[in-house]
Design a protein around this motif. Structure first.
Motif, PDB file in Angstrom:
ATOM      1  N   ILE A 275       0.855  -1.178   0.000  1.00  0.00           N
ATOM      2  CA  ILE A 275       0.000   0.000   0.000  1.00  0.00           C
ATOM      3  C   ILE A 275       0.899   1.239   0.000  1.00  0.00           C
ATOM      4  O   ILE A 275       1.981   1.216   0.598  1.00  0.00           O
ATOM      5  CB  ILE A 275      -0.935   0.006   1.241  1.00  0.00           C
ATOM      6  N   GLU A 276       0.457   2.279  -0.680  1.00  0.00           N
ATOM      7  CA  GLU A 276       1.245   3.510  -0.695  1.00  0.00           C
ATOM      8  C   GLU A 276       1.229   4.119   0.704  1.00  0.00           C
ATOM      9  O   GLU A 276       0.172   4.138   1.362  1.00  0.00           O
ATOM     10  CB  GLU A 276       0.643   4.504  -1.691  1.00  0.00           C
ATOM     11  N   PRO A 277       2.373   4.603   1.178  1.00  0.00           N
ATOM     12  CA  PRO A 277       2.431   5.209   2.512  1.00  0.00           C
ATOM     13  C   PRO A 277       1.351   6.263   2.737  1.00  0.00           C
ATOM     14  O   PRO A 277       0.782   6.363   3.824  1.00  0.00           O
ATOM     15  CB  PRO A 277       3.837   5.816   2.552  1.00  0.00           C
ATOM     16  N   LYS A 278       1.044   7.029   1.696  1.00  0.00           N
ATOM     17  CA  LYS A 278       0.045   8.099   1.847  1.00  0.00           C
ATOM     18  C   LYS A 278      -1.361   7.538   2.061  1.00  0.00           C
ATOM     19  O   LYS A 278      -2.272   8.255   2.476  1.00  0.00           O
ATOM     20  CB  LYS A 278       0.057   9.006   0.613  1.00  0.00           C
ATOM     21  N   ASP A 279      -1.557   6.276   1.725  1.00  0.00           N
ATOM     22  CA  ASP A 279      -2.885   5.664   1.870  1.00  0.00           C
ATOM     23  C   ASP A 279      -3.079   4.971   3.222  1.00  0.00           C
ATOM     24  O   ASP A 279      -4.159   4.496   3.544  1.00  0.00           O
ATOM     25  CB  ASP A 279      -3.135   4.654   0.750  1.00  0.00           C
ATOM     26  N   VAL A 280      -1.999   4.893   3.992  1.00  0.00           N
ATOM     27  CA  VAL A 280      -2.120   4.268   5.306  1.00  0.00           C
ATOM     28  C   VAL A 280      -2.814   5.236   6.256  1.00  0.00           C
ATOM     29  O   VAL A 280      -2.549   6.434   6.249  1.00  0.00           O
ATOM     30  CB  VAL A 280      -0.724   3.907   5.874  1.00  0.00           C
ATOM     31  N   ALA A 281      -3.752   4.729   7.026  1.00  0.00           N
ATOM     32  CA  ALA A 281      -4.493   5.580   7.950  1.00  0.00           C
ATOM     33  C   ALA A 281      -4.818   4.817   9.229  1.00  0.00           C
ATOM     34  O   ALA A 281      -4.835   3.581   9.245  1.00  0.00           O
ATOM     35  CB  ALA A 281      -5.785   6.056   7.293  1.00  0.00           C
ATOM     36  N   ILE A 282      -5.086   5.556  10.282  1.00  0.00           N
ATOM     37  CA  ILE A 282      -5.531   4.941  11.534  1.00  0.00           C
ATOM     38  C   ILE A 282      -6.831   4.205  11.239  1.00  0.00           C
ATOM     39  O   ILE A 282      -7.723   4.738  10.589  1.00  0.00           O
ATOM     40  CB  ILE A 282      -5.779   6.014  12.619  1.00  0.00           C
ATOM     41  N   GLY A 283      -6.921   2.987  11.703  1.00  0.00           N
ATOM     42  CA  GLY A 283      -8.139   2.232  11.474  1.00  0.00           C
ATOM     43  C   GLY A 283      -8.065   1.309  10.270  1.00  0.00           C
ATOM     44  O   GLY A 283      -8.963   0.502  10.054  1.00  0.00           O
ATOM     45  N   LEU A 284      -6.994   1.428   9.493  1.00  0.00           N
ATOM     46  CA  LEU A 284      -6.840   0.548   8.333  1.00  0.00           C
ATOM     47  C   LEU A 284      -6.769  -0.902   8.805  1.00  0.00           C
ATOM     48  O   LEU A 284      -5.999  -1.243   9.693  1.00  0.00           O
ATOM     49  CB  LEU A 284      -5.544   0.894   7.577  1.00  0.00           C
ATOM     50  N   ARG A 285      -7.610  -1.726   8.213  1.00  0.00           N
ATOM     51  CA  ARG A 285      -7.607  -3.141   8.579  1.00  0.00           C
ATOM     52  C   ARG A 285      -6.493  -3.847   7.817  1.00  0.00           C
ATOM     53  O   ARG A 285      -6.387  -3.701   6.596  1.00  0.00           O
ATOM     54  CB  ARG A 285      -8.951  -3.782   8.252  1.00  0.00           C
ATOM     55  N   VAL A 286      -5.687  -4.568   8.557  1.00  0.00           N
ATOM     56  CA  VAL A 286      -4.547  -5.237   7.943  1.00  0.00           C
ATOM     57  C   VAL A 286      -4.470  -6.685   8.403  1.00  0.00           C
ATOM     58  O   VAL A 286      -5.140  -7.086   9.355  1.00  0.00           O
ATOM     59  CB  VAL A 286      -3.224  -4.518   8.297  1.00  0.00           C
ATOM     60  N   ARG A 287      -3.653  -7.428   7.705  1.00  0.00           N
ATOM     61  CA  ARG A 287      -3.454  -8.836   8.045  1.00  0.00           C
ATOM     62  C   ARG A 287      -1.964  -9.133   7.941  1.00  0.00           C
ATOM     63  O   ARG A 287      -1.302  -8.682   7.016  1.00  0.00           O
ATOM     64  CB  ARG A 287      -4.235  -9.721   7.070  1.00  0.00           C
TER      65      ARG A 287
END
Ligand SMILES: [Zn+2]
Length: 163
Positions: A98-110
């Motif tokens: 994912i692009e760093p700029k698209d990372v946000a608090i609450g992003l669901r990850v695995r």
């Protein structure tokens, strides 16, 4: 320490194996032998059981790293985040796919297991797992690695094929 030796000595970090207190249900990663959540630590002695984390979680904090640690020059900028797993423990890891700029608090990850390029002197990345956006986040799947079929995937329609 070499990567190979690092892996041999820390297998629990690779498979996300933690422990769970059978008294109060709290999950720990890395695993603990006693539960500090219980009013008396003696309560949990001998009652901690192995527990494997699912690897699912969400970003609760993150930092975009622009200056790479030694050995990670090829990866900047990258994101290091605190991920609260669904089981409770908060893990530190790199966010990938994912692009760093698209990372946000609450992003669901695995959690996804990735081979580390090299061991950086600064030790920014300690674990063999990294985190990628969950598929239910609605993002296109990563180009690398084997594709994982979605459970609701529709049959592929081929032009010219009789229905
Ligand atoms: Zn407990």
């Amino acid at each position: 320490m070499s990567i190979a030796r690092f892996w041999r000595e820390t297998p629990r970090r690779y498979n996300l194996g933690g422990s769970k207190c059978s008294v109060c249900g709290t999950v720990y990663f890395p695993p603990r032998t006693v539960c500090p959540e219980c009013t008396s630590h003696r309560q949990s002695i001998g009652k901690m059981t192995p527990f494997h984390l699912s690897g699912d979680g969400e970003v609760v904090s993150f930092t975009v790293v622009h200056e790479a640690a030694e050995g990670f020059e090829m990866q900047v900028p990258y994101v290091v985040a605190l991920v609260r797993t669904v089981e409770g423990p908060i893990l530190t890891g790199q966010i990938v796919d994912i692009e760093p700029k698209d990372v946000a608090i609450g992003l669901r990850v695995r959690a996804t297991f990735r081979k580390l390029r090299e061991e950086g002197k600064a030790g920014v990345i300690h674990y063999g797992y990294k985190f990628a956006p969950s598929e239910d986040e609605g993002r296109p799947s990563a180009p690398r690695g084997p594709a994982v079929p979605a459970p609701t995937a529709e049959p592929t329609k081929t032009p010219g094929t009789p229905a």
